[in-house]
Scaffold this motif. Structure first.
Motif, PDB file in Angstrom:
ATOM      1  N   VAL A 264       0.752  -1.210  -0.105  1.00 22.45           N
ATOM      2  CA  VAL A 264      -0.131   0.163   0.235  1.00 22.45           C
ATOM      3  C   VAL A 264       0.802   1.208   0.076  1.00 22.45           C
ATOM      4  O   VAL A 264       0.513   2.215  -0.801  1.00 22.45           O
ATOM      5  CB  VAL A 264      -0.851  -0.120   1.240  1.00 22.45           C
ATOM      6  N   ALA A 265       1.686   1.199   0.748  1.00 19.29           N
ATOM      7  CA  ALA A 265       2.798   2.238   1.079  1.00 19.29           C
ATOM      8  C   ALA A 265       3.661   2.755  -0.383  1.00 19.29           C
ATOM      9  O   ALA A 265       3.651   3.847  -0.955  1.00 19.29           O
ATOM     10  CB  ALA A 265       3.844   2.287   2.015  1.00 19.29           C
ATOM     11  N   ALA A 266       3.973   1.572  -0.941  1.00 17.68           N
ATOM     12  CA  ALA A 266       4.527   1.765  -2.451  1.00 17.68           C
ATOM     13  C   ALA A 266       3.547   2.394  -3.634  1.00 17.68           C
ATOM     14  O   ALA A 266       4.031   3.354  -4.197  1.00 17.68           O
ATOM     15  CB  ALA A 266       5.105   0.507  -3.043  1.00 17.68           C
ATOM     16  N   ALA A 267       2.452   1.942  -3.487  1.00 15.73           N
ATOM     17  CA  ALA A 267       1.180   2.398  -4.520  1.00 15.73           C
ATOM     18  C   ALA A 267       1.044   3.694  -4.198  1.00 15.73           C
ATOM     19  O   ALA A 267       0.941   4.796  -4.910  1.00 15.73           O
ATOM     20  CB  ALA A 267       0.181   1.548  -4.301  1.00 15.73           C
ATOM     21  N   SER A 268       0.736   4.204  -2.733  1.00 18.32           N
ATOM     22  CA  SER A 268       0.395   5.627  -2.494  1.00 18.32           C
ATOM     23  C   SER A 268       1.623   6.478  -2.776  1.00 18.32           C
ATOM     24  O   SER A 268       1.364   7.603  -3.058  1.00 18.32           O
ATOM     25  CB  SER A 268      -0.004   5.690  -1.061  1.00 18.32           C
TER      26      SER A 268
END
Length: 356
Positions: free
Chosen positions: A336-340
């Motif tokens: 999620v952190a990579a995508a956001s």
């Protein structure tokens, strides 16, 4: 159009990447002696045993793992910043002068805030471990809030009164002058980010991985705005975080502690303000927003409804309580952190506002 054959651009890219690699190497060299000290002097927090049965049952096995590993990150950053400045001044070498990234306009404030908040966090960690302080343990919440707000207030003073900066950028819409409202906005961004990172520091590798993507995103945003020293500063933190994560992934050899989580949170907020990207920060650090919201929702629900929404908060503990292995929770948060962070980087670059 960016010309990648431009020698100045190549030199700037090389500087950022080289410093990130150098930070990784330095942090890897710093880690063994620090780990030895942490274990030798039993610098370990006790796992809470009252009022949080879910947390205790899930993490009792971590009893005795040292905290304070965040020293690796901020110490590496400080060593490189001041070390390269001294070498550049003493030798007058063009190489060291180019690599030096400590500048008054871009990195002096975030570096100062990083070190100041890290020292406060280290004292808090020490008192908590030794159960020795005027408060019978670590700093109480109101004292921590006061101290970190004071650090943020200095940054707000620097921006508003010293530099005359009073505008905020809304992606795709432009810059808007908000006058004195800039001060409380600055305080809100910096302090809330600090405590959000602190809340995320609850599983092996969780906060470190999220911060890795966040600082990587702001390195790209800063570079796109011509803030090469600030981009290098963020890249140095990324390199140091990579080394920290090498030892912090499950099962963690040591934890980050307040000296790492609070200082990096403060610094992340200041970097967001320096790049005029405060409204992009919640997108880049979306997992941090979710962590804080889960705590707020839980507190309000218990106060007004008399019951919990989650089995335990921050929300990563809720997923653990549902039966997810710790590593699965961490890796899914990383995804999620990579995508956001990727989405926030795009918005931050395409909708870039004016900078100081």
């Amino acid at each position: 159009m960016i010309r990648f054959s431009d020698p100045a651009l190549v030199a700037d890219v090389t500087k950022v990447l080289a410093l990130s690699i150098l930070a990784f190497v330095v942090a890897m060299l710093v880690t063994p002696p620090l780990a030895f000290v942490l274990y030798k002097y039993r610098f370990a927090k006790s796992i809470r045993s009252s009022g949080v049965p879910v947390f205790t049952s899930l993490h009792k096995k971590k009893e005795g793992t040292p905290t304070g590993g965040g020293v690796i990150i901020w110490a590496t950053t400080a060593i490189l910043a001041f070390g390269l400045l001294v070498l550049a001044t003493a030798t007058q070498s063009p190489t060291f002068q180019k690599l030096s990234f400590l500048s008054r306009s871009e990195t002096l404030l975030p570096l100062g805030a990083l070190v100041a908040s890290a020292v406060v966090g280290l004292i808090d960690d020490y008192w908590d471990v030794r159960r020795f302080s005027p408060f019978g343990g670590g700093l109480r919440m109101r004292h921590r809030l006061l101290l970190y707000t004071a650090i943020a207030a200095f940054g707000a003073w620097w921006f508003f009164w010293k530099l005359g900066w009073d505008r905020i950028h809304i992606p795709a819409l432009g810059d808007y002058i908000i006058g004195l409202w800039y001060v409380p906005l600055f305080l809100l961004v910096v302090v809330s980010t600090a405590f959000s990172v602190n809340e995320a520091d609850g599983l092996d590798g969780l906060a470190g991985g999220i911060l890795l993507f966040c600082f990587g995103a702001f390195a790209a945003i800063a570079f796109s705005k011509g803030l090469t020293d600030l981009a290098a500063f963020c890249a140095v933190i990324v390199g140091a975080l990579l080394a920290f994560l090498w030892f912090n992934v499950y099962p963690a050899r040591f934890f980050m502690g307040d000296t790492g989580s609070m200082s990096l949170g403060v610094t992340l907020g200041i970097v967001a303000m320096l790049t005029n990207s405060a409204l992009v920060l919640p997108i880049i650090g979306f997992p941090l927003v979710i962590e804080s919201l889960s705590v707020i929702v839980q507190i309000l629900s218990k106060k007004f409804r008399g019951k919990k929404v989650f089995q335990s908060t921050p929300i990563h503990h809720h997923f653990e309580a549902l039966g997810w292995p710790e590593t699965k929770v961490t890796m899914r948060f990383w995804i999620v952190a990579a995508a956001s962070a990727s989405l926030g980087t795009i918005l931050g670059i395409l909708g870039a506002g004016r900078i100081l």
